[in-house]
Design a protein around this motif. Structure first.
Motif, PDB file in Angstrom:
ATOM      1  N   HIS A  35      33.317 114.710 -50.912  1.00 23.42           N
ATOM      2  CA  HIS A  35      33.514 113.724 -51.983  1.00 23.42           C
ATOM      3  C   HIS A  35      33.422 112.289 -51.472  1.00 23.42           C
ATOM      4  CE1 HIS A  35      34.428 116.032 -55.640  1.00 23.42           C
ATOM      5  NE2 HIS A  35      34.790 116.978 -54.788  1.00 23.42           N
ATOM      6  N   ASP A  36      33.896 112.050 -50.254  1.00 24.12           N
ATOM      7  CA  ASP A  36      33.775 110.707 -49.673  1.00 24.12           C
ATOM      8  C   ASP A  36      32.314 110.358 -49.421  1.00 24.12           C
ATOM      9  OD1 ASP A  36      36.530 110.421 -49.726  1.00 24.12           O
ATOM     10  OD2 ASP A  36      36.795 110.735 -47.559  1.00 24.12           O
ATOM     11  N   ALA A  37      31.544 111.333 -48.955  1.00 22.14           N
ATOM     12  CA  ALA A  37      30.128 111.101 -48.650  1.00 22.14           C
ATOM     13  C   ALA A  37      29.288 110.967 -49.906  1.00 22.14           C
ATOM     14  CB  ALA A  37      29.587 112.233 -47.775  1.00 22.14           C
ATOM     15  N   ASP A  38      29.660 111.696 -50.960  1.00 24.41           N
ATOM     16  CA  ASP A  38      28.909 111.657 -52.215  1.00 24.41           C
ATOM     17  C   ASP A  38      29.876 111.673 -53.399  1.00 24.41           C
ATOM     18  OD1 ASP A  38      27.044 111.768 -54.250  1.00 24.41           O
ATOM     19  OD2 ASP A  38      26.680 113.917 -54.020  1.00 24.41           O
ATOM     20  N   PRO A  39      30.280 110.481 -53.859  1.00 18.15           N
ATOM     21  CA  PRO A  39      31.205 110.415 -54.991  1.00 18.15           C
ATOM     22  C   PRO A  39      30.662 111.057 -56.274  1.00 18.15           C
ATOM     23  CG  PRO A  39      31.048 108.287 -53.882  1.00 18.15           C
ATOM     24  CD  PRO A  39      29.989 109.172 -53.295  1.00 18.15           C
ATOM     25  N   ASP A  40      29.360 111.281 -56.353  1.00 15.30           N
ATOM     26  CA  ASP A  40      28.753 111.872 -57.546  1.00 15.30           C
ATOM     27  C   ASP A  40      28.549 113.384 -57.422  1.00 15.30           C
ATOM     28  OD1 ASP A  40      28.593 109.378 -58.838  1.00 15.30           O
ATOM     29  OD2 ASP A  40      26.728 108.925 -57.786  1.00 15.30           O
ATOM     30  N   VAL A  41      29.136 113.992 -56.409  1.00 20.17           N
ATOM     31  CA  VAL A  41      28.988 115.430 -56.198  1.00 20.17           C
ATOM     32  C   VAL A  41      29.529 116.202 -57.402  1.00 20.17           C
ATOM     33  CG1 VAL A  41      31.205 115.705 -54.997  1.00 20.17           C
ATOM     34  CG2 VAL A  41      29.347 117.314 -54.547  1.00 20.17           C
ATOM     35  N   VAL A  42      28.894 117.330 -57.669  1.00 20.42           N
ATOM     36  CA  VAL A  42      29.344 118.234 -58.726  1.00 20.42           C
ATOM     37  C   VAL A  42      29.844 119.504 -58.051  1.00 20.42           C
ATOM     38  CG1 VAL A  42      28.645 119.595 -60.734  1.00 20.42           C
ATOM     39  CG2 VAL A  42      27.694 117.302 -60.379  1.00 20.42           C
ATOM     40  N   SER A  78      15.686 121.237 -42.935  1.00 16.05           N
ATOM     41  CA  SER A  78      14.912 120.025 -43.214  1.00 16.05           C
ATOM     42  C   SER A  78      15.705 118.744 -42.956  1.00 16.05           C
ATOM     43  CB  SER A  78      14.465 120.023 -44.683  1.00 16.05           C
ATOM     44  OG  SER A  78      13.643 121.130 -44.950  1.00 16.05           O
ATOM     45  N   LEU A  79      16.942 118.889 -42.530  1.00 16.82           N
ATOM     46  CA  LEU A  79      17.796 117.713 -42.350  1.00 16.82           C
ATOM     47  C   LEU A  79      17.815 117.247 -40.895  1.00 16.82           C
ATOM     48  CD1 LEU A  79      20.894 118.805 -44.456  1.00 16.82           C
ATOM     49  CD2 LEU A  79      18.973 117.361 -45.168  1.00 16.82           C
ATOM     50  N   PRO A  80      17.851 115.933 -40.696  1.00 15.05           N
ATOM     51  CA  PRO A  80      18.037 115.433 -39.337  1.00 15.05           C
ATOM     52  C   PRO A  80      19.462 115.750 -38.872  1.00 15.05           C
ATOM     53  CG  PRO A  80      18.047 113.614 -40.929  1.00 15.05           C
ATOM     54  CD  PRO A  80      17.718 114.867 -41.688  1.00 15.05           C
ATOM     55  N   ASP A  81      19.606 116.180 -37.639  1.00 13.79           N
ATOM     56  CA  ASP A  81      20.920 116.513 -37.085  1.00 13.79           C
ATOM     57  C   ASP A  81      21.040 115.937 -35.675  1.00 13.79           C
ATOM     58  OD1 ASP A  81      23.435 117.613 -36.597  1.00 13.79           O
ATOM     59  OD2 ASP A  81      22.660 119.622 -36.206  1.00 13.79           O
ATOM     60  N   LEU A 111      29.298 114.667 -40.089  1.00 19.01           N
ATOM     61  CA  LEU A 111      29.231 115.539 -41.257  1.00 19.01           C
ATOM     62  C   LEU A 111      28.862 114.732 -42.507  1.00 19.01           C
ATOM     63  CD1 LEU A 111      29.438 118.345 -42.405  1.00 19.01           C
ATOM     64  CD2 LEU A 111      31.928 118.040 -42.573  1.00 19.01           C
ATOM     65  N   LYS A 112      29.431 113.559 -42.665  1.00 19.64           N
ATOM     66  CA  LYS A 112      29.072 112.705 -43.803  1.00 19.64           C
ATOM     67  C   LYS A 112      27.593 112.334 -43.751  1.00 19.64           C
ATOM     68  CE  LYS A 112      33.568 110.646 -44.721  1.00 19.64           C
ATOM     69  NZ  LYS A 112      34.375 109.421 -44.651  1.00 19.64           N
ATOM     70  N   ASN A 113      27.078 112.074 -42.555  1.00 20.59           N
ATOM     71  CA  ASN A 113      25.645 111.762 -42.425  1.00 20.59           C
ATOM     72  C   ASN A 113      24.795 112.948 -42.872  1.00 20.59           C
ATOM     73  OD1 ASN A 113      26.077 109.149 -41.520  1.00 20.59           O
ATOM     74  ND2 ASN A 113      25.963 109.709 -39.357  1.00 20.59           N
ATOM     75  N   ILE A 115      25.676 115.313 -45.013  1.00 27.37           N
ATOM     76  CA  ILE A 115      25.836 115.438 -46.469  1.00 27.37           C
ATOM     77  C   ILE A 115      24.966 114.407 -47.178  1.00 27.37           C
ATOM     78  CG2 ILE A 115      27.477 115.134 -48.376  1.00 27.37           C
ATOM     79  CD1 ILE A 115      29.612 116.284 -46.309  1.00 27.37           C
ATOM     80  N   ARG A 116      25.006 113.177 -46.711  1.00 28.14           N
ATOM     81  CA  ARG A 116      24.190 112.127 -47.334  1.00 28.14           C
ATOM     82  C   ARG A 116      22.706 112.436 -47.214  1.00 28.14           C
ATOM     83  NH1 ARG A 116      28.310 108.235 -44.682  1.00 28.14           N
ATOM     84  NH2 ARG A 116      29.774 107.906 -46.400  1.00 28.14           N
ATOM     85  N   SER A 117      22.296 112.990 -46.085  1.00 27.27           N
ATOM     86  CA  SER A 117      20.891 113.384 -45.922  1.00 27.27           C
ATOM     87  C   SER A 117      20.532 114.520 -46.870  1.00 27.27           C
ATOM     88  CB  SER A 117      20.613 113.814 -44.478  1.00 27.27           C
ATOM     89  OG  SER A 117      20.709 112.714 -43.603  1.00 27.27           O
ATOM     90  N   ALA A 118      21.445 115.467 -47.040  1.00 29.91           N
ATOM     91  CA  ALA A 118      21.194 116.589 -47.948  1.00 29.91           C
ATOM     92  C   ALA A 118      21.061 116.096 -49.385  1.00 29.91           C
ATOM     93  CB  ALA A 118      22.323 117.615 -47.835  1.00 29.91           C
ATOM     94  N   VAL A 119      21.916 115.163 -49.778  1.00 30.96           N
ATOM     95  CA  VAL A 119      21.832 114.595 -51.127  1.00 30.96           C
ATOM     96  C   VAL A 119      20.529 113.817 -51.276  1.00 30.96           C
ATOM     97  CG1 VAL A 119      22.868 112.906 -52.702  1.00 30.96           C
ATOM     98  CG2 VAL A 119      24.321 114.557 -51.493  1.00 30.96           C
ATOM     99  N   ALA A 120      20.176 113.055 -50.264  1.00 28.52           N
ATOM    100  CA  ALA A 120      18.930 112.289 -50.309  1.00 28.52           C
ATOM    101  C   ALA A 120      17.722 113.217 -50.433  1.00 28.52           C
ATOM    102  CB  ALA A 120      18.800 111.409 -49.062  1.00 28.52           C
ATOM    103  N   LEU A 121      17.771 114.354 -49.762  1.00 23.91           N
ATOM    104  CA  LEU A 121      16.677 115.329 -49.872  1.00 23.91           C
ATOM    105  C   LEU A 121      16.605 115.866 -51.297  1.00 23.91           C
ATOM    106  CD1 LEU A 121      14.466 116.886 -48.361  1.00 23.91           C
ATOM    107  CD2 LEU A 121      16.171 118.634 -47.868  1.00 23.91           C
ATOM    108  N   ASN A 122      17.749 116.188 -51.877  1.00 27.93           N
ATOM    109  CA  ASN A 122      17.768 116.701 -53.250  1.00 27.93           C
ATOM    110  C   ASN A 122      17.293 115.673 -54.263  1.00 27.93           C
ATOM    111  OD1 ASN A 122      18.752 119.142 -52.379  1.00 27.93           O
ATOM    112  ND2 ASN A 122      20.607 119.079 -53.588  1.00 27.93           N
ATOM    113  N   THR A 123      17.656 114.435 -54.069  1.00 33.58           N
ATOM    114  CA  THR A 123      17.302 113.396 -55.043  1.00 33.58           C
ATOM    115  C   THR A 123      15.905 112.835 -54.810  1.00 33.58           C
ATOM    116  OG1 THR A 123      18.327 111.636 -53.730  1.00 33.58           O
ATOM    117  CG2 THR A 123      19.709 112.725 -55.401  1.00 33.58           C
TER     118      THR A 123
END
Length: 141
Positions: A35-42, A78-81, A111-113, A115-123
């Motif tokens: 939730h901290d990494a993506d306040p718009d998470v569902v 597909s995410l940078p790690d 971990l936040k990085n 998550i943010r990369s995963a959200v960026a990939l989805n969007t």
């Protein structure tokens, strides 16, 4: 409380309450980091008992197992790690996971990085960023 009438967030709360050991504590931490990494998470409840986190599609699921808590990224390959956070399911061409065992420290920044990369990939914003950095293929004449 009747599980069917609960919303997904309430179902996740119920799961955490049932995990009255270190796994519940880890799940609470992971949920907060998400939730901290993506306040718009569902938050969703899928497959008869799996906490699922989405933003323009599923990006992570979290399962409590007997001896670990697994956080699986649906497009992890597909995410940078750069911090080498992934430690499970490394051989596949799609999924990547992190297994947390009792006493493990959670690298919140890394971990936040992820998550943010995963959200960026989805969007789509990560796809656009990657395509801008790749050289364009030359046309054959």
């Amino acid at each position: 409380m009747n599980v069917i009438s609960m919303n997904p967030s309430e179902q996740i709360d119920e799961l955490i309450a049932e995990l009255n050991d270190w796994r519940g504590v880890v799940l609470v931490k992971l949920r907060k980091i998400i939730h901290d990494a993506d306040p718009d998470v569902v938050e969703e409840w899928k497959w008869m008992g799996t906490p699922t986190f989405s933003h323009d599609g599923i990006f992570a699921i979290v399962n409590a197992h007997k001896d670990h808590v697994k956080m699986t990224f649906s497009q992890g390959a597909s995410l940078p790690d750069p911090d080498k956070v992934f430690n499970a399911m490394l051989g596949g061409n799609r999924w990547r996971a992190i297994d947390f065992h009792e006493g493990d420290e959670i690298d919140e920044r890394a971990l936040k990085n992820l998550i943010r990369s995963a959200v960026a990939l989805n969007t789509g914003s990560l796809k656009k960023k990657i395509s801008k950095t790749r050289p364009k293929a030359k046309k054959k004449s």
